[in-house]
Write a protein that holds these residues in place. Structure first.
Motif, short mmCIF file in Angstrom:
data_model
loop_
_atom_site.label_atom_id
_atom_site.label_comp_id
_atom_site.label_asym_id
_atom_site.label_seq_id
_atom_site.Cartn_x
_atom_site.Cartn_y
_atom_site.Cartn_z
N PRO A 257 18.10 -24.87 -26.29
CA PRO A 257 17.63 -24.12 -25.49
C PRO A 257 16.33 -23.31 -26.07
N GLU A 258 15.32 -22.91 -25.22
CA GLU A 258 14.34 -22.08 -25.70
C GLU A 258 14.80 -20.69 -25.99
N ARG A 261 13.04 -14.52 -24.45
CA ARG A 261 12.01 -13.54 -24.84
C ARG A 261 12.45 -12.09 -25.17
#
Length: 299
Positions: A257-258, A261
């Motif tokens: 997964p990214e 942020r």
């Protein structure tokens, strides 16, 4: 174009993103008589939205991979045959009143095939939270219905009104909205107002001491306004799920997964967002003004 409701009354096209000629509508979901005052228009209704095209998912036994089956179990007597199952409605913790199928049949509405329009309202009078999510295209049922259908759609567009009505749909009494979509009519099922919960968030006063934040937020809102390209909003879930299935079938690990942020302070996040938006617009203008390379002509 009405961005809040694509394909609304001021839209020239009668259908939104798809094509009526290409869409396999099949059998109508409903057919009957639209009634308002002494006017009656025979109509047919077809689903306006396709079901999500997701692969079927089942629960499996991890040891052997077989699909699990569920049997009806009584905690006292064990497995129960279908013939011994009855319906009961809970009126207290662990207490049920038994209701026979014949008694439920008496509560079901009669097979009324009428869609009765009762009130005509402006779009601003309808809270969007009332939309239940089911939409149907209403079509004239035969050539004789076409003039009345066209007049009703044109009158709603001319007055800027939508129609509120009631009908029996799928064996249940429903409150529905009929609104124009160009030259066509769309029916949308509504929740009953009593189903809508009150918002848990109390009314918020205008934020004080946030002048710069409000100014930057307004700039972001203005910059992202204008016409909406509804074709850019597509459901990626099925495509991503199929890609994951293909990767698993090939014995490859799923992609990581990214990373999450970083959460920035509000003012800093707004400033960076406005700066990024300004850079994007400048790059787009520069690209549009870039001279094209001329190709040499050969004799």
């Amino acid at each position: 174009m009405n961005d809040a409701f694509p394909n609304s009354a001021d839209t020239p096209e009668s259908l939104p993103l798809g094509s009526a000629a290409a869409a396999p509508y099949g059998r109508p979901s409903w057919s009957g008589l639209l009634q308002f005052s002494l006017v009656g228009i025979p109509l047919k209704a077809f689903p306006a939205v396709r079901s999500r095209d997701l692969p079927a998912a089942h629960l499996l036994h991890a040891a052997c991979g077989q699909r699990l089956r569920y049997a009806k179990q009584c905690p006292t007597h064990g497995p129960v045959e279908a013939a011994a199952v009855v319906r009961g409605y809970e009126y207290g913790p662990g207490q049920h009143v038994r209701v026979e199928p014949e008694e439920l049949d008496q509560l079901r509405p009669a097979q009324d095939r009428a869609l009765r329009l009762e009130r005509f309202l402006t779009p601003a009078q309808l809270d969007p939270v009332l939309h239940a999510g089911r939409s149907l295209y209403l079509m004239p049922d035969g050539p004789a219905a076409e003039p009345g259908y066209a007049v009703l759609a044109a009158a709603l567009v001319q007055r800027g009104r939508w129609a509120l009505g009631r009908m029996v749909l799928g064996g249940h009494r429903q409150v529905v909205l009929v609104r124009p979509a160009g030259t066509a009519l769309i029916l949308q099922v509504l929740h009953y107002p009593e189903q809508v919960r009150a918002c848990p968030l109390p009314a918020q006063p205008r934020p004080e001491g946030a002048g710069e934040e409000l100014r930057l937020a307004g700039m972001l809102i203005d910059a992202a306004g204008g016409a909406v390209d509804w074709g850019a909003y597509r459901d990626q879930a099925a495509q991503e799920l199929r890609a994951l299935i293909d990767i698993k079938l090939q014995g490859q690990p799923a992609a990581a997964p990214e990373p999450a942020r970083m959460v920035l302070p509000l003012l800093q996040a707004l400033q960076q967002s406005v700066a990024a938006q300004t850079d994007d617009r400048a790059a787009a203008r520069g690209k549009a003004r870039a001279p094209r390379k001329r190709t040499k002509r050969t004799a």
